[in-house]
Write a protein that holds these residues in place. Structure first.
Motif, PDB file in Angstrom:
ATOM      1  N   ARG B  36       0.795  -1.228   0.000  1.00 16.38           N
ATOM      2  CA  ARG B  36       0.000   0.000   0.000  1.00 16.38           C
ATOM      3  C   ARG B  36       0.829   1.281   0.000  1.00 16.38           C
ATOM      4  O   ARG B  36       0.545   2.234   0.721  1.00 16.38           O
ATOM      5  N   GLY B  37       1.891   1.279  -0.781  1.00  9.32           N
ATOM      6  CA  GLY B  37       2.685   2.504  -0.935  1.00  9.32           C
ATOM      7  C   GLY B  37       3.559   2.846   0.252  1.00  9.32           C
ATOM      8  O   GLY B  37       4.073   3.962   0.324  1.00  9.32           O
ATOM      9  N   HIS B  39       6.677   3.280   2.865  1.00 15.51           N
ATOM     10  CA  HIS B  39       8.072   3.638   2.653  1.00 15.51           C
ATOM     11  C   HIS B  39       8.999   2.581   3.260  1.00 15.51           C
ATOM     12  O   HIS B  39       8.613   1.846   4.167  1.00 15.51           O
ATOM     13  N   SER B  56       2.569  -1.741  -5.039  1.00 16.82           N
ATOM     14  CA  SER B  56       3.445  -0.588  -5.207  1.00 16.82           C
ATOM     15  C   SER B  56       3.936  -0.082  -3.856  1.00 16.82           C
ATOM     16  O   SER B  56       3.280  -0.259  -2.838  1.00 16.82           O
ATOM     17  N   TYR B  59       8.693   5.589  -0.719  1.00 18.20           N
ATOM     18  CA  TYR B  59      10.107   5.974  -0.782  1.00 18.20           C
ATOM     19  C   TYR B  59      11.042   4.828  -0.365  1.00 18.20           C
ATOM     20  O   TYR B  59      10.696   4.006   0.477  1.00 18.20           O
ATOM     21  N   ASP B  94       6.986   1.316 -12.804  1.00 18.71           N
ATOM     22  CA  ASP B  94       7.820   2.507 -12.955  1.00 18.71           C
ATOM     23  C   ASP B  94       8.557   2.813 -11.653  1.00 18.71           C
ATOM     24  O   ASP B  94       8.140   2.388 -10.577  1.00 18.71           O
ATOM     25  N   SER B  96      10.104   6.222  -9.416  1.00 14.84           N
ATOM     26  CA  SER B  96      10.144   7.672  -9.311  1.00 14.84           C
ATOM     27  C   SER B  96      11.599   8.145  -9.276  1.00 14.84           C
ATOM     28  O   SER B  96      12.502   7.388  -9.614  1.00 14.84           O
ATOM     29  N   GLN B  97      11.785   9.395  -8.835  1.00 17.86           N
ATOM     30  CA  GLN B  97      13.105  10.012  -8.964  1.00 17.86           C
ATOM     31  C   GLN B  97      14.207   9.304  -8.150  1.00 17.86           C
ATOM     32  O   GLN B  97      13.933   8.560  -7.235  1.00 17.86           O
ATOM     33  N   SER B 115      11.966   8.115 -13.482  1.00 11.99           N
ATOM     34  CA  SER B 115      11.858   9.563 -13.684  1.00 11.99           C
ATOM     35  C   SER B 115      13.213  10.232 -13.461  1.00 11.99           C
ATOM     36  O   SER B 115      14.247   9.621 -13.710  1.00 11.99           O
ATOM     37  N   ARG B 117      16.758  12.035 -12.347  1.00 11.07           N
ATOM     38  CA  ARG B 117      17.913  11.732 -11.490  1.00 11.07           C
ATOM     39  C   ARG B 117      18.153  10.235 -11.290  1.00 11.07           C
ATOM     40  O   ARG B 117      18.655   9.815 -10.254  1.00 11.07           O
ATOM     41  N   HIS B 135      15.107  13.715 -16.496  1.00 14.26           N
ATOM     42  CA  HIS B 135      16.234  14.645 -16.582  1.00 14.26           C
ATOM     43  C   HIS B 135      17.266  14.421 -15.474  1.00 14.26           C
ATOM     44  O   HIS B 135      16.958  13.833 -14.443  1.00 14.26           O
TER      45      HIS B 135
END
Lengths: 298, 227
Positions: B36-37, B39, B56, B59, B94, B96-97, B115, B117, B135
């Protein structure tokens, strides 16, 4: 840090549950912003009437005869619906400007949180769960809404430093991040005659959008130019009468997750905020691109 | 197979349980349900165990990993496999950064997109992204290899040291001191091996290699005023 949640409903059968769903999302983001919380909710439109949401630290005195006093002053029927420190005034559309002038005379200490056909903004200092309970957000219905949990970095923890900020009729802004050129921009905007109440950086961002739109920009154009003129970190979510928009600065270090199904489009600072939404396991989930303006409309 | 339900037990108990596994543990397969997301799931592991996360995460999933194989059957938030030392981390969705940031070793596979960095300051980790990256990826990357089967965002490999970058698709822009380089047989062999390990059927010869021009002021003090 700060947390943002947003929910835009496509499926009308979910509208009675908007407040409940948004509250769940908001409370999940308490870790990101335990100082204050706020919510902008787009409820039902009543033809020929506008809503003015006002706030007072002394609602017991300020609100008790407010509807009657305002009616007497402007000569039309006004109704009032009080929720804790906030009250929503329902005013005939063609009397909204005279009502706002009269209000400044009658209750100069009242703060106007929002104005428009459908928007109501509620925000206060305190834990998100407490703030949501004070305003009974769970019971609210609507087409879409935006919530914010604040961890203050740039200015004091006050009601007026909490988000959302109104940027115009039926429009609002919430922000995760910090603007570094807000002092110089505040001076410039005040010089242009824009009213800015606090030392808060996001209020400057909101005032900037208001000013751009007064100059003739659409909200989308104003957001595009914010990418040039605002220095600092931001993930912005903006609310409009019929939808909401998202924009992140080019560095995009402030997090953002979006989810879309046939029933809704949702925004969260973290995926955790989205896990209780119906059908989230089948939703299209993605991270919005930096320096890109997104909009969803009814 | 051991199953751990994060709705029934808290995160600290999960990580303590996984940390208690020694190199010779016979409980080698772990299945985590209801993430449930959350960290910091499966952080700081140091045993040759296989951990599957069914959903998923938030952090820092699988940060500081050593020896373990962690497979996330979903997407991950910022900082997946940050500072990984060894082992394998596979993300089915996916990332994230700053995926794989500062990683010293091991293999990070992202089957979707990563995404911004991605691989920032990587120090020896190998990262294979089946999709695109954002980027400022591989900013100040020191060693290791970043393989991108899709496209790369702006400022790829800015201020790069000795890490090797391979991109199959387009690169929006190269960062300071990052240049296109010749693909020699040893690079193709290394790339082929990594693609195979990462389960990608992309053809190695379709990739372009990028690396440091070694002209930045830290390589050549005469260029101190150039940037």
């Amino acid at each position: 840090m700060c947390g943002i949640v947003g929910l835009f409903l496509k499926d009308k059968t979910l509208e009675p549950h908007l407040g409940e769903m948004l509250t769940e999302m908001l409370v999940t983001m308490t870790d990101r912003g335990p100082d204050s919380a706020g919510i902008a909710i787009y409820g039902n439109e009543v033809n020929t009437q506008k809503k003015l949401t006002v706030q007072s630290d002394n609602g017991t005195e300020d609100f008790v005869t407010l509807a009657a006093d305002l009616s007497a002053a402007i000569g039309v029927d006004v109704s009032l619906n009080r929720k804790d420190t906030h009250a929503v005034l329902h005013i005939p559309s063609n009397s909204i400007d005279t009502a706002r002038s009269a209000l400044r005379e009658l209750r100069p200490e009242l703060r106007v949180m929002s104005a428009g056909d459908t928007i109501e903004i509620y925000k206060e200092v305190g834990l998100p769960s407490d703030v949501a309970a004070r305003f009974d957000v769970r019971k609210m219905s609507g087409t879409h809404g935006i919530g914010h949990t604040r961890m203050a970095t740039e200015s004091a923890v006050t009601t007026m430093g909490a988000h959302p900020f109104s940027t115009g009729p039926d429009q609002c802004l919430v922000h995760n991040g910090s603007l570094s050129n807000h002092n110089s921009l505040r001076r410039e905007l005040r010089h242009e005659g824009i009213h800015i109440e606090t030392e808060n950086d996001t209020e400057v961002g909101a005032a900037y959008l208001t000013w751009k739109m007064q100059q003739g920009s659409t909200l989308g154009e104003a957001l595009d130019s914010s990418l040039e003129d605002l220095d600092g970190f931001f993930t912005f979510v903006v609310g409009t009468k019929d939808g909401f928009g998202v924009v992140r600065d080019p560095i995009a270090c402030k997090p953002a997750v979006m989810a879309e199904t046939d029933q809704y489009v949702a925004f969260g600072s973290e995926y955790r905020a989205l896990v209780n939404l119906p059908g989230i396991d089948q939703a299209r989930v993605w991270e919005p691109e930096p320096a890109t303006v997104y909009f969803w409309n009814h | 197979m051991q199953t751990f339900d994060l709705e029934q037990n808290d995160l600290r108990t999960l990580n303590a349980t996984l940390h208690a596994q020694k190199t010779n543990t016979n409980q080698t397969a772990w299945n985590i349900i209801n993430p449930r997301g959350s960290h910091a799931i499966a952080v700081g592991l140091d045993a040759p165990i296989e951990v599957t996360v069914n959903g998923s995460t938030g952090y820092y999933c699988a940060g500081m990993n050593q020896q373990a194989t962690v497979n996330v059957k979903g997407s991950v938030g910022p900082g997946v496999a940050e500072n990984m030392m060894s082992g394998t981390v596979i993300i089915d969705g996916d990332a994230s950064q700053y995926a794989g940031a500062t990683g010293h070793g091991g293999l990070l596979v992202i089957k979707g997109n990563a995404s911004s960095r991605c691989g920032i300051s990587m120090k020896g980790i190998d990262i294979v992204v089946h999709g695109n990256i954002g980027h400022m990826s591989a900013f100040m990357a020191q060693s290791g290899t970043l393989v991108v089967c899709g496209d790369a965002g702006e400022a790829l490999g800015d201020s790069l040291y000795e890490a090797q970058l391979f991109v199959r698709g387009s690169v929006k822009s190269l960062g300071a001191d990052c240049i296109e380089k010749e693909m020699r047989p040893e690079h193709l062999a290394h790339l082929t091996e990594l693609l195979t390990q990462a389960g990608s059927d992309a053809k190695p010869e379709e990739f372009t290699r990028y690396g440091s021009a070694r002209q930045l002021y830290n390589f050549d003090v005469d260029n101190a005023g150039a940037y």
